[in-house]
Design a protein around this motif. Structure first.
Motif, mmCIF file in Angstrom:
data_model
loop_
_atom_site.group_PDB
_atom_site.id
_atom_site.type_symbol
_atom_site.label_atom_id
_atom_site.label_comp_id
_atom_site.label_asym_id
_atom_site.label_seq_id
_atom_site.Cartn_x
_atom_site.Cartn_y
_atom_site.Cartn_z
ATOM 1 N N GLY B 42 -21.446 3.834 -7.963
ATOM 2 C CA GLY B 42 -22.758 4.460 -8.075
ATOM 3 C C GLY B 42 -22.715 5.836 -8.682
ATOM 4 O O GLY B 42 -21.985 6.083 -9.635
ATOM 5 N N MET B 43 -23.454 6.756 -8.087
ATOM 6 C CA MET B 43 -23.724 8.019 -8.744
ATOM 7 C C MET B 43 -22.480 8.821 -9.111
ATOM 8 O O MET B 43 -22.391 9.368 -10.198
ATOM 9 N N SER B 44 -21.490 8.875 -8.207
ATOM 10 C CA SER B 44 -20.340 9.738 -8.467
ATOM 11 C C SER B 44 -19.486 9.225 -9.620
ATOM 12 O O SER B 44 -18.623 9.919 -10.124
ATOM 13 N N ARG B 46 -20.492 8.808 -12.513
ATOM 14 C CA ARG B 46 -20.966 9.373 -13.768
ATOM 15 C C ARG B 46 -20.330 10.731 -14.047
ATOM 16 O O ARG B 46 -20.960 11.759 -13.898
#
Lengths: 578, 193
Positions: B42-44, B46
């Motif tokens: 998920g977010m991390s 990126r």
């Protein structure tokens, strides 16, 4: 065969072995891979639905038809699907129905830390919680038995450290239960007041039966290890407790976390001198203990914040910390950033440059809030950018016109932006909504959606045309821009903000990480031409940094989007050679 | 009974730490160990700091490695090794790529990149094996093979036959990338000999 599987793959394997025939979900970290792995089994029909409410209702329809079905979502997705869940509790099921929900304590990739166990309690449905991949598979299968035996949807709760942790799973054969023939049953399935009133006592009776089941169920297991300390726990916390204490304390491991047993807990409490409850997030098991007159130590010792670990539990028990070494020099933080070549960057640069108030939404573009772009003013939940912008405009009585926009991704727009846009058209605000159309559901790792033209298997599907959709929702002004073209993008934003009517800008460019998007050669900085003005640094592109006083581009990261080149006043940034 | 061992794989989102943990997981499962691997999606992913935990032994409970519990830290970037050095147990080993990737605060000039941080940790008695894995990966055919170069270096510390690592590699990567990765693994394995 033994396989190392992440929890989500193991849940999917459980769905397969349980003979599930229909799975409908909306992606959300950390739940996404359940449906992705389920889709690898040809015997299961799988789909990405536009949102979690739709997904759960699809699963309901499949259950009504007599087959086993499932849906998967993250914790905040269950908020969206709460409406069908609460009444599904009344109707019960025909084919077994499993609702998989993944919590994210520690908020690795979420906007809040809500505890989905509250839903199981308030909707009065059973909830299981596995503590490793093997249990993910077994509990998924058990969930269908409970669902069918007790005539209820069953929730399967995981958290990040279960959903995304790999452990060894033993695989078995798929067994498809006999289909139940469809029979019209209005008293059970038409939840008009006259029928629903009669179903409510059924729900209360069912809960009593489920409590009786919880008293003897094998998944609520006592592991005696002395009489001094007893710990009630479940899920990932069970693993942390065992890591700290091994077999030196007694543990009541709850596999079923709603409803909770009464006598089993009383008996366990009576068998130990001191009783602790170790549970992440809210003190739900602890409250239950107190409600049934069992004294315990819970949230006064263990935080309601974030993830636990063997370290945090050892600390809470006052055990000595392990020796470590750290550097004295501070290591700079490395927050996530929009990727090199991310199509959102150009649009955010324009919005930031023009000092526009931006109501944001849920997706990769939340990263536009980070310095140096600092482009966002709010992020609440799926769809809130569009509806929030309308309220913001109404409150500003015209003063927000021309100064504020909403940004929302293509998938999020389909999820719950459409209704907000209909409201803008219907109730008339001069709002400009920017759909950041990167042609994929990005943040969760590239899932197809109704606007991409492909289904979960990658096969061609009906592609919903965003322009036509926005027109149909009552917006006359709809235009498309390429966010790699800064001049065109800025022109579009300024023009749409200037008109006194609602408008939509579709900022369209596929996600740079998509396989079909071919990277161009990395750009280069002509060191002689660079005057160190740092204009290019305003993009917050991870490929650009200062080296020996001049701008430099990292050739392992740059994908040649060319946005920085448009900012350089000295023509120092040049296209790479192919 | 064998104590549980902990390995930490640290890097920058997008550098391929998931493949490294997959290879490690495969080889350890093939060896018959109980194993848990914990990663964050998920977010991390990126471009942020990402970390994967691998724990193996006779019986593994927790999927996460905490302060002072790691036997090895494999780092894909220089300061990521330092960021997670607190996870290393006394006598543990850091294997790191010397590549520098500036985090956003450094790019923006609000923080300095601590150039000498590995030397500082060495001075404190931490055993560090630093290597230019990027160059070796490029030599093997792609800068993306940094992950496998580092796994080659890690393999030297294990009592597992070289062939078994290669077999696990063949089970892990797509057929068309097998040759490239075998080369990268060999270069990592030979480094420092």
């Amino acid at each position: 065969m033994k396989e190392l599987m992440i929890g989500n793959a193991a849940v999917a394997r459980g769905l397969y072995e349980a003979g599930v025939e229909v799975v409908s979900s909306y992606p959300g970290t950390p739940s996404t891979e359940i449906t992705e792995f389920a889709a690898t089994y040809d015997d299961i029909y799988c789909e990405w639905a536009p949102n979690e409410k739709v997904a759960m209702e699809v699963a309901f329809g499949a259950s009504l038809r007599g087959v086993r079905s499932a849906c998967a979502m993250k914790h905040v997705g269950l908020n969206v699907a709460a409406d069908p869940l609460f009444t599904l509790s009344y109707t019960g099921v025909t084919g077994g129905l499993l609702v998989c929900v993944a919590d994210d304590p520690g908020m690795h990739s979420s906007q809040n830390e809500q505890d989905s166990r509250h839903y199981a309690i308030s909707a009065k449905v059973p909830m299981l919680e596995p503590s490793d991949s093997s249990e993910c598979k077994e509990f998924a299968k058990l969930g269908f038995e409970i669902s069918e035996n007790f005539d209820t949807p069953c929730l399967l709760r995981t958290c990040t450290r279960i959903a995304h942790a790999q452990s060894v799973v033993d695989q078995q054969e798929r067994i498809v239960p006999e289909h139940k023939p469809y029979e019209k049953n209005p008293a059970k399935y038409i939840m008009a007041p006259a029928n629903a009133i009669k179903r409510h006592p059924f729900v209360e009776e069912r809960t009593k039966k489920l409590i009786a089941y919880a008293e003897t169920a094998e998944i609520n297991r006592i592991e005696m290890g002395g009489t001094e300390i007893g710990i009630i726990t479940s899920g990932a916390c069970y693993q942390y407790v065992k890591e700290v204490f091994g077999d030196s304390v007694s543990v009541l491991k709850l596999g079923m976390i709603n409803p909770l047993p009464v006598q089993k807990i009383k008996d366990f409490a009576a068998s130990v001198q001191k009783l602790y409850v170790v549970e992440e997030l809210d003190g739900i098991i602890e409250s239950h203990c107190r409600n049934i007159g069992v004294d315990c130590i819970g949230k006064e010792l263990f935080t309601p914040l974030g993830e636990y670990s063997q370290k945090s539990i050892a600390e809470a028990f006052g055990l000595p910390a392990k020796e470590t070494i750290t550097a004295d020099t501070a290591v700079p933080v490395r927050p996530p950033v929009m990727c090199s070549g991310c199509p959102h960057r150009g649009m955010f640069y324009v919005l930031s440059k023009n000092k526009i108030t931006v109501l944001g939404d849920i997706g990769c573009y939340t990263l536009g809030s980070a310095p140096p772009l600092c482009a966002l003013d709010s992020t609440l939940c799926m769809g809130a950018s569009v509806s929030g912008l309308h309220g913001y405009h109404k409150a500003a009585k015209g003063e927000a016109d021309g100064k504020s926009v909403a940004v929302i991704g293509d998938s999020t727009f389909m999820h719950s932006g459409m209704t907000g846009l209909a409201n803008i058209a219907y109730n008339g605000s001069h709002a400009t909504v920017i759909i950041l159309d990167n042609s994929i559901t990005g943040m969760t790792g590239h899932q197809q959606n109704p606007t991409t033209g492909y289904n979960i298997k990658g096969d061609p599907a009906t592609k919903i045309d965003l322009e036509s959709l926005c027109h149909a929702l009552g917006i006359a002004r709809v235009r498309v821009v390429d966010p790699y073209d800064l001049e065109e993008t800025e022109k579009a934003v300024k023009e749409e903000l200037a008109v006194a009517e609602p408008s939509v800008i579709i900022s369209r460019r596929p996600c740079v990480l998509l396989k079909y998007v071919k990277a161009k050669s990395p750009f280069k900085v002509d060191q002689d031409k660079c005057r160190s003005c740092k204009r290019c640094m305003k993009l917050g592109c991870p490929s650009i940094h200062m080296k020996d006083g001049k701008a430099a581009i990292d050739n392992t990261l740059c994908v040649g989007c060319g946005v920085c080149q448009q900012l350089c006043p000295f023509d120092a940034i040049q296209e790479g050679e192919n | 009974m064998m104590n549980t061992k902990g390995i930490v794989i640290a890097g920058v989102g997008g550098q391929g730490s998931l493949l490294a943990s997959k290879l490690l997981g495969r080889v350890l499962v093939n060896e018959g160990y109980d194993i848990k691997v914990s990663e964050v999606h998920g977010m991390s992913q990126r471009g942020g700091s990402v970390i994967t935990y691998v724990r193996y032994g006779d019986k593994v409970y927790s999927p996460v490695v905490q302060s002072g519990e790691a036997d090895y830290i494999i780092s894909f970037e220089r300061i990521e090794a330092a960021r997670y050095a607190y996870l290393l147990k006394t006598g543990g080993i850091i294997i790191t790529n010397t590549q520098r990737i500036d985090p956003m605060p450094v790019i923006m000039g609000t923080a300095d990149y601590p150039e000498q941080i590995l030397e500082e940790l060495t001075a404190k008695g931490v055993h560090i094996e630093a290597m230019d894995a990027l160059s070796l990966a490029e030599q093997a055919g792609s800068f993306k093979a940094v992950n496998i170069v580092l796994m080659g270096q890690l393999a030297k510390h294990f009592h597992i036959d070289y062939d078994k690592w290669i077999a696990a590699l063949e089970q892990t990567v797509k057929p068309k990338f097998v040759e490239l990765n075998k080369k990268a693994f060999a270069l990592g394995y030979q480094f420092g000999n």
